[in-house]
Design an enzyme around this catalytic site. Sequence first.
Site, PDB file in Angstrom:
ATOM      1  N   GLU A 163       0.803  -1.229   0.000  1.00  0.00           N
ATOM      2  CA  GLU A 163       0.000   0.000   0.000  1.00  0.00           C
ATOM      3  C   GLU A 163       0.834   1.277   0.000  1.00  0.00           C
ATOM      4  O   GLU A 163       0.606   2.182   0.800  1.00  0.00           O
ATOM      5  CB  GLU A 163      -0.960   0.012   1.190  1.00  0.00           C
ATOM      6  CG  GLU A 163      -1.991  -1.096   1.131  1.00  0.00           C
ATOM      7  CD  GLU A 163      -3.078  -0.961   2.187  1.00  0.00           C
ATOM      8  OE1 GLU A 163      -2.954  -0.103   3.080  1.00  0.00           O
ATOM      9  OE2 GLU A 163      -4.076  -1.712   2.115  1.00  0.00           O
ATOM     10  N   GLU A 367      -5.644  -8.457   0.970  1.00  0.00           N
ATOM     11  CA  GLU A 367      -6.291  -8.031   2.215  1.00  0.00           C
ATOM     12  C   GLU A 367      -7.765  -7.784   1.941  1.00  0.00           C
ATOM     13  O   GLU A 367      -8.121  -7.209   0.899  1.00  0.00           O
ATOM     14  CB  GLU A 367      -5.665  -6.742   2.776  1.00  0.00           C
ATOM     15  CG  GLU A 367      -4.286  -6.931   3.351  1.00  0.00           C
ATOM     16  CD  GLU A 367      -3.742  -5.690   4.053  1.00  0.00           C
ATOM     17  OE1 GLU A 367      -4.550  -4.908   4.618  1.00  0.00           O
ATOM     18  OE2 GLU A 367      -2.526  -5.510   4.023  1.00  0.00           O
TER      19      GLU A 367
HETATM   20  C1  BG6 Z   1      -4.389  -2.030   5.543  1.00  0.00           C
HETATM   21  C2  BG6 Z   1      -3.000  -2.333   6.035  1.00  0.00           C
HETATM   22  O1  BG6 Z   1      -4.390  -0.779   4.984  1.00  0.00           O
HETATM   23  O2  BG6 Z   1      -5.392  -1.990   6.492  1.00  0.00           O
HETATM   24  C3  BG6 Z   1      -2.940  -3.202   7.283  1.00  0.00           C
HETATM   25  O3  BG6 Z   1      -2.227  -2.921   5.014  1.00  0.00           O
HETATM   26  C4  BG6 Z   1      -3.989  -2.751   8.272  1.00  0.00           C
HETATM   27  O4  BG6 Z   1      -1.645  -3.144   7.818  1.00  0.00           O
HETATM   28  C5  BG6 Z   1      -5.353  -2.873   7.601  1.00  0.00           C
HETATM   29  O5  BG6 Z   1      -3.980  -3.439   9.482  1.00  0.00           O
HETATM   30  C6  BG6 Z   1      -6.519  -2.523   8.515  1.00  0.00           C
HETATM   31  O6  BG6 Z   1      -6.354  -1.251   9.068  1.00  0.00           O
HETATM   32  P1  BG6 Z   1      -6.449  -1.046  10.634  1.00  0.00           P
HETATM   33  O7  BG6 Z   1      -6.105   0.378  10.873  1.00  0.00           O
HETATM   34  O8  BG6 Z   1      -7.839  -1.388  11.002  1.00  0.00           O
HETATM   35  O9  BG6 Z   1      -5.458  -1.990  11.236  1.00  0.00           O
END
Ligand code: BG6
Length: 466
Positions: A163, A367
């Site tokens: 990202e 993700e």
């Molecule tokens: C993504 C990242 O943008 O979102 C992760 O690659 C991150 O590292 C995930 O954990 C969720 O975001 P958050 O702030 O809820 O942990």
Amino acid sequence: MKKFNDNFWWGASSSAFQIEGAWNEDSKGESIADYNSFKHSDQQADTKVASDFYHHYQEDIKLMKQMGMKAYRFSIAWTRIIPDGDGIVNQAGIDFYNHVIDECLANDIIPFVTLYHFDLPLALVKKYNGWASRDCVRAFRRYAQICFKAFGDRVKNWQVINEQNLMVRVNERMNMDNVPQDEVEKVRAQMDYHMFLACAYAMNDCHQMVAGGKIGPAISSTMTYPVSDQPLDVWAAKMNDNFKTNYALEMYCFGKYPGYYRHFLQEQGIYPQTASGDDAVLASAHPDFIAVNYYRTLAAEYLPADQEHPVGQRVSDIDFDLYGYFKIKKNQHLKATEYGAQIDPLGLRLVLNEYYEKYRLPMIITENGLGTADKLTEDGKVHDQYRIDYLKAHIEACYDAIQDGVELFGYCPWSVMDILSSHQGFKKRYGFIYVNRTDFDLKDMRRIPKDSYYWYQKVIKNNGLE
Ligand code: BG6
């Protein structure tokens, strides 16, 4: 049955600073992710212990195997391999990832490795102001080459930077807190450019050094709806996608900024400094796939500039508004998580189709997931039906996208187990496996498969949805 291809990579994801803990063990250096998390140590969990994967990796990979995972997407901490970013190589760090990789392979799990997930060595920040300097490109290239050499005999699938397109918007992650206000956007554009260059070098080096190696960027996808059918709102929504994600995909895939972005950078007087030879490097690098992170969609309307707000002025960071272009609005038609992420499985089908139409590259979801406060109930279980519903709807969207013609070769939701949320510590959990700790009480760190774990196990076993 909604069946997937036999070779489909059912997997799950994590990142080093969020899962490993052992933040300074065996000579690991401090990263910007450690440093930033320590600023909030009195409010939430930090990176010191996280999920303690460093000491539990064998047990954890066994649980991954039992869930049926075919691939595990995780990141290497640059500061374990080279504690100060560009100095001495730390054999203990290499050994740790050798163990993790070998354990994955012994359990028939494909290791799918990200080189850099938000955790720049802090020493590079102090020495060079991080990505503001070309020295950081040189340091990253060397680090990537060390990884390809050490692990490339077994790791054939790589993502370069997680990202970049989102990280670069967040001043804290880019260590820009002390940059004078009138230079922030110029420095940001320079950092972004250096990361593109680093990425191009890493893609080329991987192709040269890793026999059969495949590599691509992992992007934070953006899918934006116009709030109305006014042409300017439609344009604004398009430009939100363009400025937050598509410009980066064009850079990765074609090695140059698209016209609208080049024009913007020039008009704002923030076009990055380049060196002769860069264009050739950027143009020569080609990703083998696009790794897509997808959580939600956005809606936008046109935001005119005015006397007080000139064209190009930004408001906020991750979902910033941009005067003269777009303003982010709440989508009235979608439900959102308690943290405001608008849940939209159809958006995933749309975005996969859009990227495939433009870039014709295979894709994998690296993700996708629902972050919330799970409860360990008296029966010793975690009943996370809401997560099952979320994942099921998104897997259906993947299936539909494949029927549309998209080459999607895997699905690795976030996250394999509960890990440190980048904003909410252990209050916000994403995992298939519960880690028995809270922000301030480490308890016994027991691993407890949630209902979603058993559900996903069935999905993988059936190779699809019933
Ligand atoms: C993504 C990242 O943008 O979102 C992760 O690659 C991150 O590292 C995930 O954990 C969720 O975001 P958050 O702030 O809820 O942990």
